[in-house]
Motif scaffolding. Structure first.
Motif, PDB file in Angstrom:
ATOM      1  N   TYR A 124       0.859  -1.186   0.000  1.00 30.91           N
ATOM      2  CA  TYR A 124       0.000   0.000   0.000  1.00 30.91           C
ATOM      3  C   TYR A 124       0.892   1.231   0.000  1.00 30.91           C
ATOM      4  CZ  TYR A 124      -2.829   3.690   2.212  1.00 30.91           C
ATOM      5  OH  TYR A 124      -3.449   4.865   2.518  1.00 30.91           O
ATOM      6  N   ASN A 126       0.590   5.426   0.322  1.00 28.99           N
ATOM      7  CA  ASN A 126      -0.429   6.391   0.748  1.00 28.99           C
ATOM      8  C   ASN A 126      -0.528   7.625  -0.149  1.00 28.99           C
ATOM      9  OD1 ASN A 126       1.777   7.957   1.480  1.00 28.99           O
ATOM     10  ND2 ASN A 126       1.384   7.863   3.693  1.00 28.99           N
ATOM     11  N   LYS A 131      -5.763   4.913  -3.188  1.00 22.23           N
ATOM     12  CA  LYS A 131      -5.397   4.517  -1.827  1.00 22.23           C
ATOM     13  C   LYS A 131      -6.602   4.315  -0.916  1.00 22.23           C
ATOM     14  CE  LYS A 131      -4.541   9.362  -0.482  1.00 22.23           C
ATOM     15  NZ  LYS A 131      -5.709   9.510   0.401  1.00 22.23           N
ATOM     16  N   ASP A 132      -7.681   5.053  -1.166  1.00 19.49           N
ATOM     17  CA  ASP A 132      -8.843   4.957  -0.284  1.00 19.49           C
ATOM     18  C   ASP A 132      -9.667   3.695  -0.510  1.00 19.49           C
ATOM     19  OD1 ASP A 132      -8.187   7.366   0.914  1.00 19.49           O
ATOM     20  OD2 ASP A 132      -9.423   8.552  -0.460  1.00 19.49           O
ATOM     21  N   GLN A 133      -9.340   2.943  -1.527  1.00 22.83           N
ATOM     22  CA  GLN A 133     -10.078   1.702  -1.794  1.00 22.83           C
ATOM     23  C   GLN A 133      -9.621   0.547  -0.904  1.00 22.83           C
ATOM     24  OE1 GLN A 133     -10.333   0.642  -5.973  1.00 22.83           O
ATOM     25  NE2 GLN A 133     -10.310   2.800  -6.588  1.00 22.83           N
ATOM     26  N   PHE A 134      -8.464   0.699  -0.263  1.00 27.43           N
ATOM     27  CA  PHE A 134      -7.956  -0.362   0.598  1.00 27.43           C
ATOM     28  C   PHE A 134      -8.642  -0.318   1.959  1.00 27.43           C
ATOM     29  CE2 PHE A 134      -4.564   0.373  -2.449  1.00 27.43           C
ATOM     30  CZ  PHE A 134      -4.197  -0.917  -2.807  1.00 27.43           C
ATOM     31  N   ASN A 135      -8.862  -1.477   2.533  1.00 32.24           N
ATOM     32  CA  ASN A 135      -9.395  -1.583   3.884  1.00 32.24           C
ATOM     33  C   ASN A 135      -8.241  -1.612   4.883  1.00 32.24           C
ATOM     34  OD1 ASN A 135     -12.039  -1.850   2.840  1.00 32.24           O
ATOM     35  ND2 ASN A 135     -11.736  -4.055   2.572  1.00 32.24           N
ATOM     36  N   GLN A 136      -8.509  -1.162   6.096  1.00 36.02           N
ATOM     37  CA  GLN A 136      -7.467  -1.188   7.110  1.00 36.02           C
ATOM     38  C   GLN A 136      -6.968  -2.606   7.345  1.00 36.02           C
ATOM     39  OE1 GLN A 136      -6.098   1.599   8.393  1.00 36.02           O
ATOM     40  NE2 GLN A 136      -4.577   0.277   9.375  1.00 36.02           N
ATOM     41  N   ALA A 137      -7.870  -3.570   7.235  1.00 38.31           N
ATOM     42  CA  ALA A 137      -7.494  -4.965   7.453  1.00 38.31           C
ATOM     43  C   ALA A 137      -6.569  -5.499   6.363  1.00 38.31           C
ATOM     44  CB  ALA A 137      -8.751  -5.834   7.534  1.00 38.31           C
ATOM     45  N   ASP A 138      -6.492  -4.795   5.222  1.00 36.69           N
ATOM     46  CA  ASP A 138      -5.616  -5.217   4.134  1.00 36.69           C
ATOM     47  C   ASP A 138      -4.155  -4.890   4.413  1.00 36.69           C
ATOM     48  OD1 ASP A 138      -7.802  -6.045   2.570  1.00 36.69           O
ATOM     49  OD2 ASP A 138      -8.027  -4.055   1.656  1.00 36.69           O
ATOM     50  N   SER A 156      -6.249 -11.127   0.104  1.00 34.74           N
ATOM     51  CA  SER A 156      -7.511 -10.410   0.264  1.00 34.74           C
ATOM     52  C   SER A 156      -8.187 -10.208  -1.087  1.00 34.74           C
ATOM     53  CB  SER A 156      -7.249  -9.049   0.917  1.00 34.74           C
ATOM     54  OG  SER A 156      -8.307  -8.143   0.681  1.00 34.74           O
ATOM     55  N   ASN A 158     -10.364  -7.986  -1.746  1.00 33.98           N
ATOM     56  CA  ASN A 158     -10.396  -6.552  -2.008  1.00 33.98           C
ATOM     57  C   ASN A 158      -9.085  -6.087  -2.653  1.00 33.98           C
ATOM     58  OD1 ASN A 158     -11.602  -3.833  -1.733  1.00 33.98           O
ATOM     59  ND2 ASN A 158      -9.921  -3.499  -0.298  1.00 33.98           N
TER      60      ASN A 158
END
Length: 310
Positions: A124, A126, A131-138, A156, A158
């Motif tokens: 990832y 930033n 960048k906003d398409q990623f989940n925090q869990a990713d 993942s 996602n």
């Protein structure tokens, strides 16, 4: 042992037909051409994005570069080709996919170059537009020495959906191949429990997506998994294998007739003396490698084993 690296394209039979059928066929062809032109020049660009999809309908398979193919990598800068002076005089340019639009790719194609489009597939960043398409869990641990980057959970769905979109963007740009970086999270402190099997699955996924658009795929570092993905990748991009004495690990690529696009980051660059260049370019396992010497920021500066610099 240190990790391998922290970084990083019939003629129809003509039967006799009545005149009305010929006219009808011509009219239909005209409508189809107009529809295609309208589609290619329609809306859908974001920012400086320009769509230039290569005509893949005439290509049976992806571009396959040969061993010894010459190249340049510049993923720091947006290329400025406005003066028509494209240097160095090499066959392949590896460029950042987000920083360069379709017009840049087309200009390189018009000059007879092949274009490899770089993006980070396993980390990832930033500052990227998606960048906003990623989940925090990713997201996993940060990449050591690279602020703003985190390892990604490459299993993942996602993450894979985002990478599929990036690969489609590379096709829309007109790229001949993709250079997906950071697929070797298993060899680093990733914080996600990533394994070599995860990377094997991920590289096969990326190559499968690229193949949908007749684009080639490179394996970035990750020499440990090379035997398991050799049949789906078209070349390797290898960093610092002389420094880590690992160039021989990638010999199966050369044996398969595929190139190793090899990068070293000498401490004395950009002011290397001839002895340093000779020592670097004649190290164990480098036979057949397409070697460039670069600064760590991977900007335009490059030196080759024949001691030419650009």
């Amino acid at each position: 042992m240190e990790p391998i690296s922290e970084r990083r394209g019939y003629e129809a039979k003509k039967a006799a037909r009545p005149l009305w059928r010929k006219l009808a066929g011509a009219a239909l062809a005209t409508v189809l051409v107009l529809a295609v032109v309208g589609h290619n020049h329609g809306s859908g660009n974001d920012g400086d994005r320009v769509h230039y999809r290569r005509d893949v309908s005439r290509r049976a398979s992806a571009w396959q570069p040969k061993t010894g193919t010459t190249w340049q990598i510049n993923i720091r800068d947006q290329l400025d080709l406005s003066n028509g002076n494209i240097t160095p005089p090499v066959e392949v340019f590896d460029i950042d996919m987000f920083s360069n639009n379709a017009e840049t790719v087309k200009t390189l194609h018009d000059a007879g170059k092949k274009v490899v489009c770089y993006f980070s597939a396993g980390s990832y960043e930033n500052w990227r537009p998606d960048k906003d398409q990623f989940n925090q869990a990713d997201l996993g641990n940060g990449l050591v020495g690279w602020p703003g980057e985190n390892w990604l959970n490459i299993s993942s769905q996602n993450v894979r959906n985002i990478m599929a979109q990036r690969i489609k963007l590379a096709a829309d740009r007109g790229c001949d191949a993709i250079d997906p970086d950071n697929v070797d999270g298993y060899g680093n402190d990733n914080g996600l429990g990533l394994t070599a099997d995860d990377s094997i699955s991920f590289v096969k996924f990326l190559a499968g997506e690229a193949a949908k658009y007749n684009m080639a795929t490179g394996l970035k570092n990750a020499g440990d998994i090379l035997p398991s993905v050799l049949d789906v990748v078209n070349f390797s991009v290898v960093e610092s294998c002389v420094q880590f004495q690992e160039c021989h690990i990638y010999s199966p690529i050369i044996q398969a007739g595929k190139p190793i696009f090899h990068i070293e980051y000498p401490d004395s660059a950009p002011n290397m003396d001839d002895a340093a260049v000779d020592n670097l370019c004649n190290s164990r396992g480098q036979d057949g490698c397409s070697t460039v010497m670069k600064l760590t920021n991977l900007n335009a500066w490059v030196e080759y084993c024949d001691k030419t610099k650009y």
